[in-house]
Scaffold this motif. Structure first.
Motif, PDB file in Angstrom:
ATOM      1  N   ARG A  72       0.840  -1.207   0.000  1.00  0.00           N
ATOM      2  CA  ARG A  72       0.000   0.000   0.000  1.00  0.00           C
ATOM      3  C   ARG A  72       0.869   1.248   0.000  1.00  0.00           C
ATOM      4  O   ARG A  72       0.595   2.215  -0.728  1.00  0.00           O
ATOM      5  N   PHE A  73       1.897   1.232   0.822  1.00  0.00           N
ATOM      6  CA  PHE A  73       2.804   2.375   0.912  1.00  0.00           C
ATOM      7  C   PHE A  73       3.484   2.644  -0.425  1.00  0.00           C
ATOM      8  O   PHE A  73       3.473   3.772  -0.936  1.00  0.00           O
ATOM      9  N   THR A  74       4.060   1.594  -1.018  1.00  0.00           N
ATOM     10  CA  THR A  74       4.830   1.785  -2.255  1.00  0.00           C
ATOM     11  C   THR A  74       3.935   2.141  -3.435  1.00  0.00           C
ATOM     12  O   THR A  74       4.305   2.977  -4.273  1.00  0.00           O
ATOM     13  N   ARG A  75       2.751   1.532  -3.520  1.00  0.00           N
ATOM     14  CA  ARG A  75       1.850   1.837  -4.651  1.00  0.00           C
ATOM     15  C   ARG A  75       1.296   3.258  -4.546  1.00  0.00           C
ATOM     16  O   ARG A  75       1.142   3.944  -5.557  1.00  0.00           O
ATOM     17  N   LEU A  76       0.968   3.683  -3.317  1.00  0.00           N
ATOM     18  CA  LEU A  76       0.475   5.051  -3.153  1.00  0.00           C
ATOM     19  C   LEU A  76       1.585   6.046  -3.468  1.00  0.00           C
ATOM     20  O   LEU A  76       1.340   7.068  -4.135  1.00  0.00           O
ATOM     21  N   LEU A  77       2.786   5.758  -3.023  1.00  0.00           N
ATOM     22  CA  LEU A  77       3.918   6.627  -3.324  1.00  0.00           C
ATOM     23  C   LEU A  77       4.123   6.751  -4.832  1.00  0.00           C
ATOM     24  O   LEU A  77       4.301   7.855  -5.362  1.00  0.00           O
ATOM     25  N   LYS A  78       4.055   5.621  -5.526  1.00  0.00           N
ATOM     26  CA  LYS A  78       4.232   5.628  -6.982  1.00  0.00           C
ATOM     27  C   LYS A  78       3.138   6.443  -7.662  1.00  0.00           C
ATOM     28  O   LYS A  78       3.404   7.217  -8.589  1.00  0.00           O
ATOM     29  N   TYR A  79       1.903   6.279  -7.178  1.00  0.00           N
ATOM     30  CA  TYR A  79       0.794   7.053  -7.755  1.00  0.00           C
ATOM     31  C   TYR A  79       1.040   8.553  -7.571  1.00  0.00           C
ATOM     32  O   TYR A  79       0.875   9.343  -8.525  1.00  0.00           O
ATOM     33  N   LEU A  80       1.428   8.966  -6.366  1.00  0.00           N
ATOM     34  CA  LEU A  80       1.629  10.386  -6.095  1.00  0.00           C
ATOM     35  C   LEU A  80       2.782  10.950  -6.931  1.00  0.00           C
ATOM     36  O   LEU A  80       2.704  12.077  -7.433  1.00  0.00           O
ATOM     37  N   GLN A  81       3.832  10.175  -7.102  1.00  0.00           N
ATOM     38  CA  GLN A  81       4.972  10.641  -7.892  1.00  0.00           C
ATOM     39  C   GLN A  81       4.619  10.778  -9.367  1.00  0.00           C
ATOM     40  O   GLN A  81       5.068  11.703 -10.042  1.00  0.00           O
ATOM     41  N   GLN A  82       3.778   9.865  -9.858  1.00  0.00           N
ATOM     42  CA  GLN A  82       3.404   9.896 -11.270  1.00  0.00           C
ATOM     43  C   GLN A  82       2.336  10.945 -11.565  1.00  0.00           C
ATOM     44  O   GLN A  82       2.432  11.695 -12.534  1.00  0.00           O
ATOM     45  N   GLU A  83       1.315  11.005 -10.714  1.00  0.00           N
ATOM     46  CA  GLU A  83       0.148  11.850 -10.994  1.00  0.00           C
ATOM     47  C   GLU A  83       0.252  13.237 -10.373  1.00  0.00           C
ATOM     48  O   GLU A  83      -0.340  14.188 -10.887  1.00  0.00           O
ATOM     49  N   GLN A  84       0.951  13.346  -9.238  1.00  0.00           N
ATOM     50  CA  GLN A  84       1.165  14.617  -8.557  1.00  0.00           C
ATOM     51  C   GLN A  84      -0.123  15.432  -8.385  1.00  0.00           C
ATOM     52  O   GLN A  84      -0.205  16.581  -8.838  1.00  0.00           O
ATOM     53  N   PRO A  85      -1.140  14.864  -7.740  1.00  0.00           N
ATOM     54  CA  PRO A  85      -2.339  15.644  -7.469  1.00  0.00           C
ATOM     55  C   PRO A  85      -2.013  16.797  -6.523  1.00  0.00           C
ATOM     56  O   PRO A  85      -1.050  16.729  -5.743  1.00  0.00           O
ATOM     57  N   ASP A  86      -2.787  17.852  -6.599  1.00  0.00           N
ATOM     58  CA  ASP A  86      -2.555  18.992  -5.700  1.00  0.00           C
ATOM     59  C   ASP A  86      -2.793  18.596  -4.250  1.00  0.00           C
ATOM     60  O   ASP A  86      -2.043  18.999  -3.363  1.00  0.00           O
ATOM     61  N   THR A  87      -3.855  17.808  -4.036  1.00  0.00           N
ATOM     62  CA  THR A  87      -4.220  17.421  -2.666  1.00  0.00           C
ATOM     63  C   THR A  87      -4.690  15.982  -2.640  1.00  0.00           C
ATOM     64  O   THR A  87      -5.357  15.515  -3.571  1.00  0.00           O
ATOM     65  N   LEU A  88      -4.328  15.298  -1.570  1.00  0.00           N
ATOM     66  CA  LEU A  88      -4.810  13.944  -1.303  1.00  0.00           C
ATOM     67  C   LEU A  88      -5.713  14.018  -0.071  1.00  0.00           C
ATOM     68  O   LEU A  88      -5.262  14.425   1.001  1.00  0.00           O
ATOM     69  N   LEU A  89      -6.976  13.642  -0.245  1.00  0.00           N
ATOM     70  CA  LEU A  89      -7.939  13.599   0.861  1.00  0.00           C
ATOM     71  C   LEU A  89      -8.146  12.148   1.254  1.00  0.00           C
ATOM     72  O   LEU A  89      -8.421  11.301   0.394  1.00  0.00           O
ATOM     73  N   THR A  90      -7.991  11.849   2.528  1.00  0.00           N
ATOM     74  CA  THR A  90      -8.104  10.471   2.968  1.00  0.00           C
ATOM     75  C   THR A  90      -9.214  10.323   4.009  1.00  0.00           C
ATOM     76  O   THR A  90      -9.598  11.272   4.689  1.00  0.00           O
ATOM     77  N   ALA A  91      -9.701   9.083   4.118  1.00  0.00           N
ATOM     78  CA  ALA A  91     -10.674   8.725   5.144  1.00  0.00           C
ATOM     79  C   ALA A  91     -10.384   7.287   5.550  1.00  0.00           C
ATOM     80  O   ALA A  91      -9.827   6.522   4.768  1.00  0.00           O
ATOM     81  N   TYR A  92     -10.769   6.932   6.738  1.00  0.00           N
ATOM     82  CA  TYR A  92     -10.570   5.585   7.288  1.00  0.00           C
ATOM     83  C   TYR A  92      -9.161   5.408   7.844  1.00  0.00           C
ATOM     84  O   TYR A  92      -8.243   6.158   7.551  1.00  0.00           O
TER      85      TYR A  92
END
Length: 370
Positions: A72-92
Motif C-alpha cells: 500500500r505504501f509503495t503503490r500510493l507513493l508511486k501514484y503520487l509521484q506519477q500523478e502529482q495531485p494537488d491534494t490527497l484527501l483520505t478517510a478511514y
C-alpha cells in the motif's frame, strides 16, 4: 464556477464498501467536479462495483490492487509521484496513516488532508492489545500533526481528536458530511418492491446500516419486541455485516420471525426511508450518523440513541427527533411508541441546509486549498 478550476484531487479509501464514508466522499466528488476539479478515487482494492457505479462519470478510479502495508505504501507513493495531485484527501484507518507516512518520508509536494469519521476513543476502547486497531489512537497522536489539514465530521469527533492528539482545536475543522442532495429527493419517490411498505399495511420501523456491533441492532430488536406489546408494527433492517446470523438468532429467540425482516443491501434506501413510519438509529457510537440526516431529509420522523457522537448535533439536542440513552431498549421502545402514536417533531428546513452537498463542498474546498 471558476473556484477550484484546474485543480486535481485524489481521494484515498480502502475500497468501495457500502458505508456512510464512501457515500459522503462520492457525494463530495459530484459537487467538486462541478467546480472543474479533477477527481481520482484511489483504492487499495475496488470493493463493491455497485458502489463504484455511483461515482460521477468524470471521476477516475485507480485500483492499486494491494493488501499488505508495504505494498500500500509503495503503490500510493508511486501514484503520487506519477500523478502529482494537488491534494490527497483520505478517510478511514489505516489509509489516513499511510498517506501521512508517504508524505513524511517521500517529501511529496501533494498536500494531505485527513478526515475523521468516527469517535476513535470509543471505537477502540474494547479492542484487544494485540489488535492493530487498539493502536489507532497512538498512531493518530504520532502522525496527525504532519497533516496539512484535519477534518472531523462532527464537533464530538473534533473534541475526541483534540484529547487524543493534544493538538489545538484550531487545527481541526468540523465539516458535516455532504448528505442532502436533489438525488435523495428524486430517489425517495421511486417505487419500492416490498409488500410491507404498500399503502394500508402495518407501520414499518426502519433501521439502515452495517450489521456490526457498532450499530447495535440487537438493541433495536429488543426494543421492537416491547413496541409490539402495545402497537402492531413491523421492523425492517437494511444492510450487510458480520452480525447477521446473531441478529437472526435473536429474532427467532424472541419469536419475531414474522414481524422482523432483513432486507440486505439495497441500491436506494431513500425510497424505504420515505415510506417508513419511523426511522431508528440504535448505534453505540457514531462519527455523525448520515442515515439520520437522510431520513430527516425525506420527511421521516426519527428516533436515535444519544451516542458519541453526532446524533445530538443533528437533532439539535432532541429538538428535531427523539434521543434516548445508548443500550436502553426500554427507552428506545418508549420513544418509538411515542412517534407511532402521532407525537412527531417537525424539522425546520433551514436547519438541514448545513448537511447539503453545496455547504460541505465549499468548506472542503477551502481546507483542500482550492
Amino acid at each position: 464556477m471558476s473556484q477550484g478550476k484546474g485543480k486535481h484531487l485524489a481521494i484515498y479509501l480502502p475500497s468501495f464498501y457500502n458505508g456512510g464514508i464512501e457515500r459522503a466522499m462520492i457525494n463530495l466528488s459530484h459537487m467538486l467536479i462541478e467546480y472543474d476539479i479533477q477527481v481520482d478515487f484511489v483504492l487499495n482494492t475496488l470493493g463493491f462495483p455497485v458502489v463504484a457505479s455511483q461515482c460521477p462519470s468524470q471521476a477516475r478510479i485507480v485500483d492499486l490492487k494491494v493488501s499488505n502495508f508495504p505494498s500500500r505504501f509503495t503503490r500510493l507513493l508511486k501514484y503520487l509521484q506519477q500523478e502529482q495531485p494537488d491534494t490527497l484527501l483520505t478517510a478511514y484507518h489505516f489509509t489516513n496513516e499511510i498517506a501521512l507516512l508517504v508524505k513524511r518520508f517521500a517529501k511529496t509536494s501533494t498536500r494531505v488532508v485527513v478526515s475523521e469519521h468516527n469517535t476513535i476513543s470509543v471505537e477502540t476502547q474494547d479492542e484487544p492489545l494485540l489488535s492493530s486497531r487498539h493502536w489507532i489512537p497512538s498512531w493518530i497522536k504520532l502522525v496527525y500533526p504532519w497533516a496539512d489539514g484535519i477534518v472531523s465530521c462532527s464537533m464530538g469527533v473534533a473534541e475526541d481528536l483534540v484529547k487524543i492528539t493534544g493538538l489545538p482545536s484550531e487545527r481541526i475543522k468540523t465539516i458535516y458530511n455532504p448528505v442532502i442532495s436533489a438525488t435523495i429527493h428524486q430517489k425517495a419517490q421511486e417505487k419500492v418492491n416490498h409488500t410491507w411498505l404498500a399503502p394500508g399495511e402495518l407501520p414499518v420501523i426502519l433501521g439502515v446500516g452495517r450489521l456490526e456491533l457498532q450499530k447495535d441492532f440487537a438493541n433495536l430488536i429488543k426494543a421492537f419486541a416491547q413496541v409490539r406489546e402495545s402497537i402492531p408494527a413491523r421492523l425492517l433492517i437494511l444492510g450487510l455485516g458480520s452480525q447477521h446470523s446473531q441478529l437472526k438468532a435473536l429474532v427467532e429467540k424472541l419469536e419475531l420471525d414474522q414481524q422482523v425482516a432483513f432486507g440486505g443491501f439495497v441500491d436506494n434506501p431513500y425510497a424505504y426511508m420515505a415510506r417508513a413510519s419511523v426511522f431508528v438509529l440504535s448505534s453505540a457510537w457514531e462519527g455523525l450518523g448520515n442515515v439520520l440526516i437522510e431520513a430527516m431529509a425525506v420527511g421521516t420522523p426519527v428516533v436515535s440513541t444519544d451516542c458519541p457522537s453526532g446524533p445530538a448535533e443533528i437533532l439539535a439536542q432532541g429538538k428535531y427527533g427523539e434521543l434516548v440513552p445508548v443500550g436502553d431498549s426500554n427507552a428506545l421502545a418508549q420513544a418509538i411508541v411515542k412517534v407511532l402514536s402521532g407525537q412527531k417533531k417537525s424539522v425546520d428546513s433551514s436547519w438541514l441546509q448545513q448537511f447539503t452537498l453545496e455547504s460541505a463542498a465549499l468548506k472542503y474546498m477551502k481546507i483542500l486549498g482550492f
